[in-house]
Design an enzyme around this catalytic site. Structure first.
Site, mmCIF file in Angstrom:
data_model
loop_
_atom_site.group_PDB
_atom_site.id
_atom_site.type_symbol
_atom_site.label_atom_id
_atom_site.label_comp_id
_atom_site.label_asym_id
_atom_site.label_seq_id
_atom_site.Cartn_x
_atom_site.Cartn_y
_atom_site.Cartn_z
ATOM 1 C CG ASP A 233 36.412 44.493 46.667
ATOM 2 O OD1 ASP A 233 37.157 43.543 46.987
ATOM 3 O OD2 ASP A 233 35.915 44.615 45.531
ATOM 4 C CD GLU B 153 36.585 39.448 42.954
ATOM 5 O OE1 GLU B 153 36.449 38.542 42.111
ATOM 6 O OE2 GLU B 153 35.612 40.022 43.506
#
Length: 449
Positions: free
Chosen positions: A90, A152
């Site tokens: 991500d 994250e």
């Protein structure tokens, strides 16, 4: 090593092409953004891992959390160690696209670098893992365990998962590839992360604002009280004045003052605050920043005594200091001030984040020193980071006997989280060489004991 380097050089173009393909996907796992790109990035990473020889690929699914990709390659023999590889697929939002010189999610090559959101943080490091496995045709001299996170940047329920399920993360060493070099061309191991705490300081003195001409001078001004409290947090030289906060001289590598000034964007003529070397101010000592202030704006200011004010403080603490203890010390210091006799209300804002201090005397660290020196052609440096990575502490708690190595393809000038993020192709190449060389050196040193 010559053969290994030749193999990496031969596949570098393909690795760069795959990095561009992955960067083109806006995998932003923040509320309000579409989930489909995150799924698309997940699926592409799975395909890359499968092609690199990873087996038993699965998705760990937790509530309100993008899937965590897991998988493994068995050790080649019973005496070989297992290395856990971490990264995340991500990315941060692009921010103000007007500040970009390229289109954030259209990776663009400029002067030996690939530009795009997430290209450095952290998609380049996923490609490093893939490339290091390909260098051995999917049969590295160590066992491999994959843990690639999908949320994250925003945070998720996964942060605490490893500590509660240690068997799923069994390994002898970990490569946390969410870091990089202190400067391009200087191999760097990050050996410490500062902890983080936040508090809210509030002052309430009047029922409502009162005319400054009629009441100013005797009526307690909440903003003035708050400013006196904030000023007491540092001494005249800019060092944190809160007793009990741990600070030590930094003995590792770091930036020169000139590099730091350029990276921080410090205006000409502005001094740095604090004393001691930069490392002790940035990494092995406390720092307190006023990150928010609620008070009347200048544009809307009235001629009135301010009845209430508040500030948000962010404090970074020594990697080995308990952040809960540091937060308590900060709160007690503020509550004991009472500027002009006025009490302050101080509350914690969110849970403290623990720092991390690596043990650097093990077999994996010796192998990493050898590998990074081979890849970058010079002695590496030990550096630290002011930010915290909560998952590192959870992984450390899950596998307390495993050595944790933090390195990767980023560098301190890559502008992660900012506009014009980029990764240097040369750093990507050397990071792949370093990780592949680490597998070889670690397997040999582990075998010798």
């Amino acid at each position: 090593m010559d053969e290994l380097t030749t193999r990496v050089d031969g596949m570098l173009d393909d690795l760069c092409a795959e990095l561009r393909r992955l960067t083109r996907i806006p995998s932003i796992a923040f509320p309000g953004y579409p989930p489909e790109p995150v799924t698309e990035a997940h699926d592409l990473v799975v395909d890359l891992l499968r092609d690199a020889g990873v087996r038993d690929i699965a998705a760990l699914r937790l509530p309100d959390t993008s899937p965590v990709i897991t998988g493994h390659i068995p050790p080649p023999h019973p005496d070989a160690p297992t290395v856990l590889l971490y990264g995340h697929y991500d990315v941060q939002p692009a921010g103000d696209e007007a500040l970009w010189t390229t289109t954030p999610f259209e990776p663009t090559d400029v002067d030996g670098a690939i530009h795009g959101r997430g290209v450095a943080d952290d998609k380049s490091n996923l490609i490093v893992h893939v490339g290091a496995l390909r260098a051995f045709d999917g049969r590295p001299p160590v066992g491999i365990r994959i843990v690639f996170e999908g949320q994250e940047e925003y945070g998720s329920d996964f942060d605490d998962y490893p500590q509660a399920h240690p068997d799923e993360f069994a390994c002898d060493a970990m490569v946390i590839a969410d870091m990089g070099n202190i400067r391009p061309g200087t191999g760097t191991l990050t050996v410490a992360l500062r902890g983080v705490v936040e508090v809210i300081v509030e002052v309430h003195t009047l029922e409502e604002a009162r005319h400054s001409g009629n009441f100013g001078g005797a009526a307690p001004d909440a903003l003035l009280v708050l400013l006196h409290a904030l000023a007491a947090l540092h001494d005249a030289k800019g060092d944190v004045a809160v007793p009990g906060l741990r600070r030590e001289q930094w003995g590792g590598g770091g930036w020169s003052e000139e590099e730091f000034r350029r990276l921080a964007g410090i205006r000409d003529g502005m001094p740095l605050i604090g004393t001691g070397n930069l490392g002790s101010r940035l990494w092995s000592g406390p720092a307190i920043t006023v990150t928010g202030l609620d008070a009347p704006s200048v544009e809307r200011a009235a001629s009135a005594v301010v009845p209430s004010a508040r500030a948000k403080l962010n404090m970074r603490c020594h990697p080995a200091q308990d952040p809960a203890e540091a937060q308590r010390l900060l709160i007690e210091f503020l509550e004991g001030l009472r500027p002009f006799g006025v009490p302050l209300t101080v509350t914690q804002a969110g849970a403290p984040g623990s720092g991390f201090a690596a043990a650097t005397d093990g077999v994996a660290y010796a192998a990493a020193h050898e590998a990074l020196r081979t890849a970058w052609g010079e002695d590496l440096v030990h550096a630290a980071a002011g930010g915290s990575i909560p998952l590192v502490n959870s992984l450390a708690a899950a596998q307390p006997g495993a050595e944790i190595l933090l390195f990767g393809a980023q560098d301190s000038m890559c502008n992660l989280h900012g506009p014009n993020e980029r990764v240097l192709v040369s750093e990507l190449r050397d990071a792949v060489v370093a990780e592949a060389a680490f597998f070889t050196a670690y397997a040999e040193r582990f075998r010798r004991g």
